[in-house]
Design a protein around this motif. Structure first.
Motif, short mmCIF file in Angstrom:
data_model
loop_
_atom_site.label_atom_id
_atom_site.label_comp_id
_atom_site.label_asym_id
_atom_site.label_seq_id
_atom_site.Cartn_x
_atom_site.Cartn_y
_atom_site.Cartn_z
N LEU A 34 42.70 52.37 51.25
CA LEU A 34 42.98 53.18 50.05
C LEU A 34 43.22 52.31 48.82
CD1 LEU A 34 45.24 56.05 51.45
CD2 LEU A 34 42.97 56.27 50.42
N VAL A 35 43.80 51.14 49.03
CA VAL A 35 44.06 50.24 47.89
C VAL A 35 42.87 49.30 47.69
CG1 VAL A 35 45.53 48.36 47.05
CG2 VAL A 35 46.56 50.36 48.15
N GLY A 36 42.37 48.72 48.80
CA GLY A 36 41.36 47.67 48.72
C GLY A 36 40.02 48.14 48.18
N ILE A 37 39.56 49.31 48.64
CA ILE A 37 38.23 49.77 48.20
C ILE A 37 38.22 50.07 46.69
CG2 ILE A 37 36.46 51.56 48.48
CD1 ILE A 37 37.28 51.69 51.46
N PRO A 38 39.14 50.91 46.18
CA PRO A 38 39.11 51.15 44.72
C PRO A 38 39.32 49.87 43.91
CG PRO A 38 40.54 52.73 45.81
CD PRO A 38 40.18 51.71 46.84
N LEU A 39 40.21 48.98 44.41
CA LEU A 39 40.46 47.75 43.65
C LEU A 39 39.20 46.87 43.60
CD1 LEU A 39 42.48 45.93 42.16
CD2 LEU A 39 43.19 44.98 44.36
N GLY A 40 38.54 46.72 44.75
CA GLY A 40 37.31 45.93 44.80
C GLY A 40 36.22 46.54 43.92
N LEU A 41 36.10 47.87 43.97
CA LEU A 41 35.08 48.55 43.14
C LEU A 41 35.39 48.36 41.65
CD1 LEU A 41 34.62 51.94 45.07
CD2 LEU A 41 33.03 50.01 45.01
N ALA A 42 36.67 48.48 41.31
CA ALA A 42 37.05 48.32 39.89
C ALA A 42 36.82 46.88 39.43
CB ALA A 42 38.52 48.71 39.71
N MET A 43 37.16 45.92 40.29
CA MET A 43 36.96 44.51 39.92
C MET A 43 35.48 44.19 39.69
SD MET A 43 39.63 42.66 42.51
CE MET A 43 38.97 41.01 42.29
N GLY A 44 34.62 44.77 40.52
CA GLY A 44 33.19 44.52 40.39
C GLY A 44 32.56 45.29 39.23
N SER A 45 33.08 46.49 38.98
CA SER A 45 32.45 47.36 37.97
C SER A 45 32.90 47.02 36.56
CB SER A 45 32.78 48.83 38.26
OG SER A 45 32.41 49.15 39.58
N PHE A 46 34.17 46.63 36.42
CA PHE A 46 34.69 46.25 35.09
C PHE A 46 34.87 44.74 35.09
CE2 PHE A 46 36.19 50.53 36.15
CZ PHE A 46 35.53 51.24 35.17
N ARG A 47 33.88 44.05 34.56
CA ARG A 47 33.80 42.60 34.75
C ARG A 47 35.01 41.85 34.19
NH1 ARG A 47 29.00 40.56 36.40
NH2 ARG A 47 30.29 38.74 36.79
N LEU A 48 35.50 42.31 33.03
CA LEU A 48 36.65 41.62 32.43
C LEU A 48 37.85 41.74 33.37
CD1 LEU A 48 37.89 40.14 29.99
CD2 LEU A 48 38.52 42.37 29.06
N PHE A 49 38.09 42.95 33.87
CA PHE A 49 39.19 43.18 34.81
C PHE A 49 39.01 42.30 36.04
CE2 PHE A 49 40.75 45.79 38.47
CZ PHE A 49 42.11 45.64 38.21
N GLY A 50 37.78 42.28 36.57
CA GLY A 50 37.49 41.48 37.76
C GLY A 50 37.77 40.01 37.54
N ARG A 51 37.33 39.50 36.39
CA ARG A 51 37.50 38.07 36.12
C ARG A 51 38.96 37.69 35.89
NH1 ARG A 51 32.80 35.38 32.70
NH2 ARG A 51 33.84 33.58 33.58
N VAL A 52 39.72 38.63 35.32
CA VAL A 52 41.15 38.37 35.11
C VAL A 52 41.89 38.37 36.45
CG1 VAL A 52 43.28 39.34 34.11
CG2 VAL A 52 41.18 39.26 32.75
N VAL A 53 41.55 39.35 37.30
CA VAL A 53 42.33 39.59 38.51
C VAL A 53 41.89 38.72 39.69
CG1 VAL A 53 42.77 41.39 40.26
CG2 VAL A 53 42.96 41.94 37.84
N ASP A 54 40.60 38.35 39.75
CA ASP A 54 40.08 37.76 41.00
C ASP A 54 40.81 36.46 41.40
OD1 ASP A 54 38.82 35.97 39.31
OD2 ASP A 54 36.78 36.52 39.86
N VAL A 55 41.24 35.67 40.42
CA VAL A 55 41.91 34.41 40.76
C VAL A 55 43.21 34.68 41.54
CG1 VAL A 55 43.16 34.21 38.56
CG2 VAL A 55 42.58 32.17 39.84
#
Lengths: 253, 236
Positions: A75-96
């Motif tokens: 429930l947490v991992g799938i939406p978070l992964g989708l959001a990180m991939g779909s919103f690139r700025l969010f993904g790049r900030v959070v992925d580290v």
């Protein structure tokens, strides 16, 4: 399903069972008296534990923690992964931060979890969640990033908007990655279930493992090990079936 | 009557100038072939006409306005670009959601394979699905980027005939990219020869006697004068 695939699967299962039978026979013949139980002794111990109901109660305890932890991870991992991939700025900030958390041994967090959540169900579930969520997030994220640029351009050429492209191209393309993440998470989640039961209030299959291990009741100990392995195989095979179903279009002529 | 007007078009990818000061008009209902060696900007030009790539200089106008993908133009790509997890029917439906697309599949002779996934189809069949998808968009301009390049010679010839037959049934303007001289001569009303680095229009010709040898000669000269250029010399 093609007949050949069915035949292959039956043959693989026959070979697996044959290999297991061979190992059991070798074990029966080799087992050094007194140190290790024979498969026959393990079988009888298993029958005893099952008849007392202790085994099933432990399985129930462990599965409830496992299912709750895995469901939270999905429930947490799938939406978070989708959001990180779909919103690139969010993904790049959070992925580290996600990578940092993934690289840290989760056992390091257990004292903190006990302080914050105690020794009960919540703490155990959180330990399972923490182990399972990382592969789910990282694989879902990778799946979205791996979206086929050529297909996206094709979709744009038909006049499709961002939402339609995401629903029909990006998300279905990420599903096999997502399924792989869930399968890896399921395996780590099961390990963490036992870890949680060993480190917090001693209950469930992990608890029995600790009790029988510490008192050198090796026949009962192996029953618990075999039960954990069986649950692992069932979960992994179920997840593999889901993966195969999601990738059924990959069959090439 | 002018359907597509291209004025002073220029584009660069980093330090590489792909197109420079390109002017071109395409008449309504015309079958125009863009012919040239690899790297002369044919695909870049096609993507700009499709509205998929914003030009860095100049403009593309379709009936006096900026092209709208899917509405003004439909595109067929060289590598099919079928969505692999959708069946042939679903791929065609993607261009025209909520519509019965059986007719388009029938047009390209694939009714029996409507429920097959692209992975189970041959190269020729996949390209037919891609063609059906472009036809289903019912856009007035059909853009085709070397659509038959990855097919064998026999299938390619068959598909050229099919394309001609399908185009004849509907009033479409077609811009077709190829580096095959024979393909250009077989299909075109007019051939625009493009020179490489940067991509410019070198010459416009109409198919006719002696044109095959002439175009081969021109392409050969272009490749020899530009060592970075690449011409496969297929009898396309």
């Amino acid at each position: 399903m093609p007949r050949r695939t069915c035949g292959n699967r039956a043959m693989i299962w026959a070979l697996r069972l044959g290999l297991m039978a061979g190992v059991v026979l070798l074990w029966e013949w080799w087992a050094p008296g007194g140190l290790l139980p024979t498969p026959g002794q393990v079988w009888h111990a298993g029958i005893g534990l099952a008849a007392e109901g202790r085994l099933w109660r432990a399985v129930g305890d462990s599965l409830s923690i496992y299912v709750a932890g895995m469901a939270s991870a999905a429930l947490v991992g799938i939406p978070l992964g989708l959001a990180m991939g779909s919103f690139r700025l969010f993904g790049r900030v959070v992925d580290v931060f996600v990578f940092a958390l993934a690289a840290t041994p989760r056992v390091a967090f257990i004292p903190l979890i006990i302080v914050l959540l105690g020794l009960g169900f919540q703490a155990k579930t959180f330990i399972v969640f923490l182990g399972a969520v990382m592969p789910v997030v990282l694989n879902t994220y990778a799946g979205v990033l791996a979206a086929d640029r050529d297909l996206i351009e094709m979709a744009r050429s038909t006049g499709a908007g961002r939402g339609r492209i995401w629903r029909h191209v990006v998300l279905p393309g990420a599903l096999p990655f997502l399924a792989t993440g869930l399968r890896l998470g399921a395996t780590i989640g099961l390990i963490n279930t036992v870890v949680a039961e060993l480190y917090t209030a001693v209950r469930g299959l992990g608890g029995l493992l600790a009790i029988y291990g510490n008192t050198f009741r090796m026949a009962e100990y192996f029953v618990i090990v075999a039960m954990l392995a069986t649950i692992g195989v069932i979960v992994t095979e179920a997840m593999r079936a889901v993966e195969a179903h999601l990738s059924r279009w990959r069959e090439e002529r | 009557m002018t359907h597509i007007r291209i004025e002073g078009l220029g584009h660069a990818f980093g330090a590489v100038t792909a197109l420079d000061g390109l002017d071109l008009t395409v008449r309504r209902g015309e079958f125009l072939v863009l012919l040239g060696p690899s790297g002369c900007g044919k695909t870049t030009l096609l993507r700009m006409i499709a509205g998929l790539l914003e030009p860095k200089a100049g403009r593309v106008l379709v009936d006096g306005h900026r092209p709208e993908p899917g509405h003004d133009t439909a595109m067929v790509f060289q590598n099919y670009r079928l969505i692999p997890w959708k069946t042939a029917r679903q791929n065609v439906e993607f261009a025209r959601p909520g519509t019965d697309v059986s007719g388009y599949l029938e047009m390209v002779g694939l009714s029996r394979f409507a429920d097959a996934f692209p992975g189970a189809l041959s190269g020729g069949m996949r390209q037919r699905v891609a063609l059906a998808r472009a036809l289903a968009a019912e856009a007035p301009i059909l853009l085709m980027d070397e659509p038959f390049a990855s097919l064998d010679a026999q299938t390619r010839e068959l598909m050229q005939g099919e394309l001609r037959r399908l185009i004849a049934t509907r009033p479409s303007t077609v811009v077709f990219v190829t580096h095959g001289v024979d393909e250009a001569l077989a299909l075109a009303d007019r051939i625009v020869l493009m020179s490489p680095r940067p991509g410019r229009i070198a010459e416009e010709v109409r198919p006719g006697p002696g044109m095959r040898e002439y175009l081969w000669q021109r392409l050969r000269e272009m490749v020899l004068n530009d060592p970075g250029s690449d011409f496969y010399g297929r009898e396309g």
